[in-house]
Design a protein around this motif. Structure first.
Motif, PDB file in Angstrom:
ATOM      1  N   ASN A   1      13.247  -7.036   8.536  1.00  0.00           N
ATOM      2  CA  ASN A   1      13.343  -7.918   8.636  1.00  0.00           C
ATOM      3  C   ASN A   1      14.966  -7.616   8.650  1.00  0.00           C
ATOM      4  OD1 ASN A   1      11.407 -10.410   7.582  1.00  0.00           O
ATOM      5  ND2 ASN A   1      10.809  -8.791   6.580  1.00  0.00           N
TER       6      ASN A   1
ATOM      7  N   GLY B   1       5.069  -0.459   5.937  1.00  0.00           N
ATOM      8  CA  GLY B   1       3.883  -0.679   5.063  1.00  0.00           C
ATOM      9  C   GLY B   1       4.556  -1.220   4.010  1.00  0.00           C
ATOM     10  N   ALA B   2       5.033  -1.008   3.075  1.00  0.00           N
ATOM     11  CA  ALA B   2       5.757  -1.323   1.811  1.00  0.00           C
ATOM     12  C   ALA B   2       6.294  -3.189   2.285  1.00  0.00           C
ATOM     13  CB  ALA B   2       6.786  -0.026   1.975  1.00  0.00           C
ATOM     14  N   GLU B   3       6.664  -3.492   3.408  1.00  0.00           N
ATOM     15  CA  GLU B   3       6.527  -4.423   3.488  1.00  0.00           C
ATOM     16  C   GLU B   3       5.342  -5.475   3.895  1.00  0.00           C
ATOM     17  OE1 GLU B   3       9.817  -3.734   6.038  1.00  0.00           O
ATOM     18  OE2 GLU B   3      11.429  -4.436   5.079  1.00  0.00           O
ATOM     19  N   ALA B   4       4.354  -5.229   4.357  1.00  0.00           N
ATOM     20  CA  ALA B   4       3.474  -5.378   4.450  1.00  0.00           C
ATOM     21  C   ALA B   4       2.816  -6.533   4.532  1.00  0.00           C
ATOM     22  CB  ALA B   4       2.192  -4.623   4.777  1.00  0.00           C
ATOM     23  N   PRO B   5       3.113  -6.738   2.898  1.00  0.00           N
ATOM     24  CA  PRO B   5       2.106  -8.405   2.532  1.00  0.00           C
ATOM     25  C   PRO B   5       3.249  -9.316   2.795  1.00  0.00           C
ATOM     26  CG  PRO B   5       2.515  -6.768   0.917  1.00  0.00           C
ATOM     27  CD  PRO B   5       2.864  -6.239   2.357  1.00  0.00           C
ATOM     28  N   GLY B   6       5.021  -8.765   3.529  1.00  0.00           N
ATOM     29  CA  GLY B   6       5.850 -10.189   3.736  1.00  0.00           C
ATOM     30  C   GLY B   6       5.792 -10.144   5.244  1.00  0.00           C
TER      31      GLY B   6
END
Lengths: 187, 187
Positions: free
Chosen positions: A25, A107-112
């Motif tokens: 983002n 991967g760390a931001e994956a859910p978003g």
DNA sequence: GTCTATAAGATGATAGAC
DNA sequence: GTCTATCATCTTATAGAC
């Protein structure tokens, strides 16, 4: 050496670099276009939506990873040597490129993230785990599955911690642990 | 149980949850205010700049972590049991809260964050490593420093990979490896 | 503490000329 | 392929009323 890089590749190189610094983002079409000396509207010609760019980035990253892995291991016979080369690809990303793995940050931001991109990151991890599992199976480790997922997790995590703490020894400690104790202790 | 939560705490709870889903830049004052049923301008009363909010988030996360660690280990004598509780705090974050560690995601994004926030994430990692090093020293492991940084790295990495692959077994494999092989193999 | 109003700037995205 | 022009929307942030 990159003088004949086509536009698509140039865009992807710059976008990858930026995303591996600050995430999905935080990177804008304007930033990337600015680096290239073109306008952001021109970028939309190559990648109409940001999701298209994101997908292309992860797919290219996965593909290049697999290529390097094959190139660097094809002449090797011992699984231990192959594992060392696997680790070396991660080492190169962190120490030479001075960036964390693209799939660590995405991967760390994956859910978003857009679901398609998350799926692509998942595929990268799965491929890494499958390759590692084969190596540990060849090494006759009885807990090959555990060692495979933990090797990937440790490398990805070590990249992040090393990067934040600005201390490559953290990554090297992880690499040493994998090469020496993961194998020895489980035979 | 949280009925008397003051505004600051409510804001921090919601902001933390959102940032652990999608990262620093993907979370806006509007999103957080929307969850709370207030206006974004009201948020600026509590945290004038986003950097202030980010700092408060990491400081609170670190503080709560240390508190839990102390509470859950103070009655324990064996270092192995203390280590199990350490892992259990990470397990709770991933499996009960269904979120990755705040410092895993901010750590991945660190090079693109305000320097003060990166420093705060660094402090969280350092504190974790120091605590773990003491544990491994108590356990008479000769490579306590290596085991400490690798334990933290493995847990942080396993959270990310488990989260992306939607498979808690990946985290549990890492936990088992730490509790069984990290200790045994290095004595 | 929360609101309204407002601002300046960034963002992803499109239409149409060259 | 790249440009200019434009857009609606979102972003952080501030001033001042209640």
């Amino acid at each position: 050496m990159n003088s004949k890089m086509d536009s698509q590749t140039q865009i992807l190189e710059i976008a990858e670099r930026r995303m591996r610094i600050s995430g999905y983002n935080a990177v804008s079409y304007r930033d990337i276009a600015g680096d290239l000396g073109i306008k952001s509207s021109s970028l939309h010609y190559h990648f109409p939506k940001k999701e298209d760019l994101g997908m292309a980035l992860v797919q290219r990253y996965s593909q290049l990873f697999q290529q390097r892995l094959e190139t660097q291991t094809k002449s090797l016979t011992h699984p231990k040597d192959k594992l060392a080369e696997f680790i070396d690809i991660y080492r190169h990303a962190l120490i030479k490129q001075k960036l964390v793995c693209l799939c660590a940050i995405l991967g760390a931001e994956a859910p978003g993230l857009p679901p398609m991109i998350t799926k692509e990151v998942n595929t990268f991890f799965e491929a890494n785990i499958a390759w590692l599992k084969d190596i540990y199976t060849d090494l006759k480790c009885k807990n090959a599955a555990t060692l495979a997922t933990s090797t990937l997790s440790l490398l990805e995590g070590a990249m992040i911690v090393s990067s934040v703490n600005k201390n490559n020894d953290i990554f090297e400690a992880a690499a040493e642990l994998i090469e020496q104790q993961f194998i020895i202790s489980s035979k």
